[in-house]
Design a protein around this motif. Sequence first.
Motif, short mmCIF file in Angstrom:
data_model
loop_
_atom_site.label_atom_id
_atom_site.label_comp_id
_atom_site.label_asym_id
_atom_site.label_seq_id
_atom_site.Cartn_x
_atom_site.Cartn_y
_atom_site.Cartn_z
N GLU A 1 0.81 -1.21 0.00
CA GLU A 1 0.00 0.00 0.00
C GLU A 1 0.84 1.27 0.00
N THR A 2 2.00 1.22 0.70
CA THR A 2 2.79 2.45 0.83
C THR A 2 3.79 2.65 -0.29
N SER A 3 4.19 1.56 -0.98
CA SER A 3 5.16 1.71 -2.07
C SER A 3 4.46 2.31 -3.27
N SER A 4 5.01 3.38 -3.79
CA SER A 4 4.39 4.07 -4.92
C SER A 4 5.24 3.90 -6.16
N VAL A 5 4.59 3.61 -7.28
CA VAL A 5 5.29 3.48 -8.56
C VAL A 5 5.33 4.85 -9.20
N PRO A 6 6.54 5.37 -9.51
CA PRO A 6 6.62 6.72 -10.09
C PRO A 6 5.91 6.80 -11.42
N GLU A 7 5.15 7.85 -11.61
CA GLU A 7 4.42 8.02 -12.86
C GLU A 7 5.37 8.33 -14.00
N LYS A 8 5.11 7.73 -15.14
CA LYS A 8 5.93 8.00 -16.32
C LYS A 8 5.59 9.38 -16.85
N LYS A 9 6.62 10.15 -17.10
CA LYS A 9 6.42 11.48 -17.64
C LYS A 9 6.17 11.37 -19.14
N ILE A 10 5.03 11.83 -19.56
CA ILE A 10 4.68 11.76 -20.98
C ILE A 10 5.24 12.99 -21.69
N VAL A 11 6.13 12.75 -22.61
CA VAL A 11 6.76 13.85 -23.35
C VAL A 11 6.28 13.80 -24.79
N LYS A 12 5.81 14.91 -25.28
CA LYS A 12 5.39 14.97 -26.67
C LYS A 12 6.59 14.80 -27.59
N ALA A 13 6.42 14.00 -28.62
CA ALA A 13 7.54 13.73 -29.53
C ALA A 13 8.09 15.01 -30.14
N TRP A 14 7.20 15.94 -30.46
CA TRP A 14 7.63 17.17 -31.10
C TRP A 14 8.51 18.01 -30.18
N ASP A 15 8.32 17.85 -28.89
CA ASP A 15 9.01 18.71 -27.93
C ASP A 15 10.27 18.08 -27.34
N SER A 16 10.58 16.85 -27.72
CA SER A 16 11.65 16.14 -27.03
C SER A 16 13.03 16.31 -27.65
N LEU A 17 13.13 16.93 -28.82
CA LEU A 17 14.44 17.14 -29.43
C LEU A 17 15.25 18.13 -28.62
N ASN A 18 16.52 17.79 -28.37
CA ASN A 18 17.41 18.72 -27.67
C ASN A 18 18.85 18.40 -28.06
N ARG A 19 19.79 19.17 -27.54
CA ARG A 19 21.19 19.02 -27.95
C ARG A 19 21.83 17.73 -27.44
N HIS A 20 21.14 17.03 -26.51
CA HIS A 20 21.69 15.79 -25.97
C HIS A 20 21.22 14.55 -26.74
N ASN A 21 20.11 14.64 -27.44
CA ASN A 21 19.58 13.46 -28.14
C ASN A 21 19.40 13.69 -29.63
N THR A 22 20.11 14.69 -30.16
CA THR A 22 19.89 15.13 -31.55
C THR A 22 19.92 14.00 -32.56
N GLU A 23 21.00 13.23 -32.58
CA GLU A 23 21.16 12.20 -33.61
C GLU A 23 20.13 11.09 -33.44
N ALA A 24 19.89 10.65 -32.20
CA ALA A 24 18.92 9.58 -31.96
C ALA A 24 17.51 10.03 -32.35
N PHE A 25 17.15 11.25 -31.96
CA PHE A 25 15.82 11.77 -32.27
C PHE A 25 15.62 11.86 -33.78
N LEU A 26 16.57 12.48 -34.47
CA LEU A 26 16.41 12.70 -35.91
C LEU A 26 16.51 11.40 -36.71
N THR A 27 17.27 10.44 -36.21
CA THR A 27 17.33 9.14 -36.88
C THR A 27 15.97 8.48 -36.86
N GLU A 28 15.34 8.47 -35.70
CA GLU A 28 14.00 7.87 -35.58
C GLU A 28 12.97 8.70 -36.33
N PHE A 29 13.07 10.02 -36.23
CA PHE A 29 12.13 10.89 -36.94
C PHE A 29 12.24 10.65 -38.45
N GLY A 30 13.46 10.49 -38.92
CA GLY A 30 13.67 10.26 -40.35
C GLY A 30 13.03 8.98 -40.84
#
Length: 231
Positions: A36-65
Motif C-alpha cells: 500500500e505504501t510503495s508508490s510506482v513513479p508516474e511515467k512522464k509523458i513527453v510529446k515527440a515534437w518537444d523532445s528534441l534537444n542538444r543531448h539526443n539530436t542524432e537519436a531523435f532525428l534518426t527515428e524521426f527520419g
Amino acid sequence: MKTFCKFLLFITLITLYQCKEEKKTTIIKKKKLDTETSSVPEKKIVKAWDSLNRHNTEAFLTEFGKQNPETKVLIKTDFGNIKLRLYKDTPIHRANFIFLTKIKYFNTTVFYRVAKNFVIQGGNSDEMYTQKERNKYGNYLLKPEFRKNRRHKYGALAAAREWKRNPNKLSSPFEFYMVQKKSGAYHLDNEHTVFGEVISGFRTLEKISKVRVGVDEWPVDDVKMTIEILD
C-alpha cells in the motif's frame, strides 16, 4: 497431579499456537502495508515534437527520419516558388529540415543574406517566435555529413555553420543556403554539408539575388518565406 500436568500442557500448546498465529498475521499485515505504501513513479509523458534537444539530436532525428521519409519541399516567396529535393544519403540533415518544416519553424523566417553571385541564405529572422523556437530546442547542432558526390554546384542546398570555434564543422540546424553562383561554390565542399538541391524555381533564385541589400548583405526589404512538404 497427572490431570494438572495435562492441563499445563494444554495451556502451553494453546499459547504457542496463538503466538504462531499472531506472528503469521503480523507478517501478512506487513506485506500488505508495503504494497500500500510503495508508490510506482508516474511515467512522464513527453510529446515527440518537444523532445528534441542538444543531448539526443542524432537519436531523435534518426527515428524521426524513419517515420517521415519525405524528400521534396516547396519554398514559397513573393518572388515565386523554389522546389527542393533533399538527399537520402544525408539522413540527419534531411530529417532535420523535414522536422523544422513540419513544425512550421521556417514560416516566420526570411532570406536574411543575399550575397550576389554567390549564395542566398535563410532560416532566421528578428521575430520573437523564431528565437523562441530556437531556444526551445536548445540550439542543437548537427554533425557534418560530407559526401563526395554532394558538391556545391549551382542550386545546391547546404547547411550554414559557425566558422569560429567550430573545429568539427557542426551545422546549424536552422539556417541554410542555396548556391546562386552558376559556376558553383566548390571551395565550400567538405566545409558545409550539402543535403539537397533546387529542382525547379531557378528563376525565383535569380530574382531574389537581385534585391537591394545593406552593407551586411541583409535585404533592405525582408524576403519572407513559407515552406511546405510535397512528398
